[in-house]
Design a protein around this motif. Structure first.
Motif: not given
Length: 565
Positions: A268-270, A489-491, A530-532
């Motif tokens: 993941p690149a910012p 996509f989360s990261r 992470i959790h939702g």
């Protein structure tokens, strides 16, 4: 091409311009004969009706051909109408100038100044719909005086009439006349024909090979049609987490073809505001280019390989019915009532969903009692007072399917969702995006196959999996899991907190009351992601923010749909 009534300009698309017989109009793009239809345009010939009646011309064209095209219909003496093909691969919007000139375009900003819409203005109601449920809003214009013609839509070139669907997916949902074996053979034949025709214009190709079922099916069809030798790279992207490593599946496909797999790491690149600003000069936000690093990489590969198109299995999930739901057993429950509890449809569906059979029975039975329309999930970043807008973000295909069972509505909604990935992006500016599994002949066949036949099984997409088994490596055919991009996509969103959070929190959408600042803070929190978390809500909002900022300096707010505060 020009006449006393019509002028056509094309730029860099390599589109054919084909006059229709009987002065019925002109087609821009590529046409291919439908299965069983004669080649050429003879179905439109010899008919004054088709020349005078745009509905008749549209139906004749849709019955005889599929492809990547926009058609202008109507003879010299009749008002012109525009038909967009059901795949939606060419963008299509329209407007009328102050002088009464009707304009049909795929690129709003490419039109000469004297042909631009007369009163461009921000439609904040449409912008809100795009934020709350973008897939349902792909046929909605965010600018006053501009109309988007939806895929399969037939619309007058002039005036405010929004037109109608000439190609309605619900129309093909009657039970197929073919038995399962014949339908499987027909599916194989149509996939081969559609893949071969879709890639025919391009001397060199890139293939986006995920290792999943759909891209593997496309790879097999390319090989069967002799086009594998034109593939410059079979590109597979690898996540930097072990659970995101699907190389074994993708390599099984290329090993079977005797080809080399090009592996690309995707850490993941910012993301930055500038990443989204690159795609704003368009009539709809560039959601398709939100993953900027991937988009740039594939655009560069097109240039470096001198390839004309990227081919992928996009759309296969919806066409072959990957979606896990108890609703696929509803027809079995309606037909057999309690006796359905022992049926293979319910047992296999329960095993796939990891639920008790009685729970699947109850959900399937409840679906029979539901009213019209699917339940909607609104974007998590909207203020609570605006989330009910999701009920209004309904794609024309979805609206036309309201009387169908929920399981079929879900499939048609998923098909409409694929139009988001056809939008503007860097790689599309370099070459074509080819999604042959979403071609009209395949759509029509799979819509006619009962949902339980397509989807009821321990594995997802059991019908397509069995019909194409001979084309698939065993490791792909037997695979029960499906790779997910949610963790990636989360990261990506978490890595972009420092750049994107202030961009959205202090931006135009939040100022207009369309984004909730507290919800934005939560959306970028790594623990929440992470959790939702729902990273796609951020990746949808950022292109819309960039789009609004660009057009805000060029168009005022709409007097009929102004900002909410």
């Amino acid at each position: 091409m020009a006449s006393a009534r019509l002028a056509i300009w094309t730029r860099g698309e390599g589109l054919d311009v084909t006059p229709l017989p009987g002065e019925a109009g002109v087609v821009l793009g590529h046409l291919h004969p439908m299965p069983g239809a004669p080649s050429g345009l003879s179905p439109l010939a010899g008919g004054d009706t088709a020349a005078r009646d745009p509905d008749a011309a549209a139906q004749a064209l849709l019955r005889a051909h599929w492809g990547r095209y926009v058609a202008i219909l109507g003879e010299e003496a009749t008002p012109p109408w525009v038909l967009r093909d059901p795949s939606g691969e060419l963008e299509c919007c329209r407007w009328t100038t102050r002088e009464g000139v009707g304009v049909v375009a795929s690129d709003l900003t490419a039109a000469p100044g004297w042909l631009r819409p007369p009163r461009l203005a921000h439609d904040w109601d449409a912008i809100a719909l795009t934020l709350v449920a973008p897939a349902g809003a792909t046929a909605v214009s965010l600018l006053d005086d501009v109309r988007i013609v939806p895929p399969g839509g037939l619309s007058p070139v002039h005036g405010e009439d929004r037109g109608r669907l000439a190609w309605d997916p619900a129309r093909f949902c009657a039970p197929a006349a073919l038995n399962d074996a014949a339908a499987a053979g027909e599916l194989l034949a149509r996939i081969d024909a559609c893949v071969a025709a879709a890639v025919a214009p391009y001397a060199r190709l890139l293939v986006d090979l995920s290792g999943g079922l759909d891209s593997s099916i496309v790879a097999g069809a390319l090989a069967a049609g002799g086009a594998a030798g034109r593939v410059a790279q079979w590109v597979h992207r690898v996540d930097d987490r072990p659970e995101g490593d699907e190389r074994a599946y993708a390599r099984a496909v290329t090993d079977r073809l005797g080809a080399a797999l090009t592996v690309v790491r995707k850490p993941p690149a910012p993301l930055t505001p500038e990443d989204f600003a690159e795609l704003v000069p368009s009539f709809w936000p560039g959601l398709n280019g939100a993953d900027a690093a991937r988009d740039r990489d594939m655009a560069r590969r097109l240039d470096a390989c001198q390839a004309g198109a990227i081919v992928s299995g996009q759309g296969g999930d919806a066409v072959f019915y990957q979606m896990p739901t108890a609703w696929v057993a509803s027809e079995e429950v309606r037909r057999r009532e309690p006796a359905a509890l022992g049926s293979r449809v319910l047992v296999d569906t329960a095993r796939r969903l990891h639920k008790p059979v009685w729970s699947v029975y109850r959900e399937a039975r409840a679906a029979l009692r539901r009213g019209a329309g699917l339940p909607k999930t609104a974007a998590s970043l909207m203020p609570p007072a605006l989330r009910d807008l999701a009920a209004h973000a309904v794609h024309p295909w979805e609206a036309a399917a309201r009387d169908l069972p929920l399981a079929r509505q879900l499939q048609i909604c998923a098909l409409a969702n694929t139009h988001v990935v056809r939008g503007d992006c860097r790689r599309r500016r370099r070459g074509a995006l080819v999604f042959p599994l979403a071609a009209q002949p395949i759509l029509e066949l799979c819509l006619s196959i009962p949902v339980a036949t397509l989807a009821a099984g321990v594995q997802d997409r059991p019908f397509a999996r069995a019909a194409l088994a001979a084309r698939l490596p065993d490791v792909v055919r037997r695979r029960r899991s499906k790779g997910s991009l949610t963790a990636y996509f989360s990261r990506l969103v978490a890595a972009s907190r420092e750049t994107l959070l202030p961009y959205l929190r202090d931006g135009c959408l939040a100022e207009a009351g369309l984004l909730d600042r507290a919800a934005l803070e939560r959306a970028f929190d790594p623990a929440h992601l992470i959790h939702g978390g729902r990273p796609n809500d951020v990746l949808n909002a950022a292109p819309v923010e960039a789009w609004v900022r660009y057009w805000q300096g060029r168009a005022p707010d709409s007097p009929r749909a102004p900002r909410r505060r």
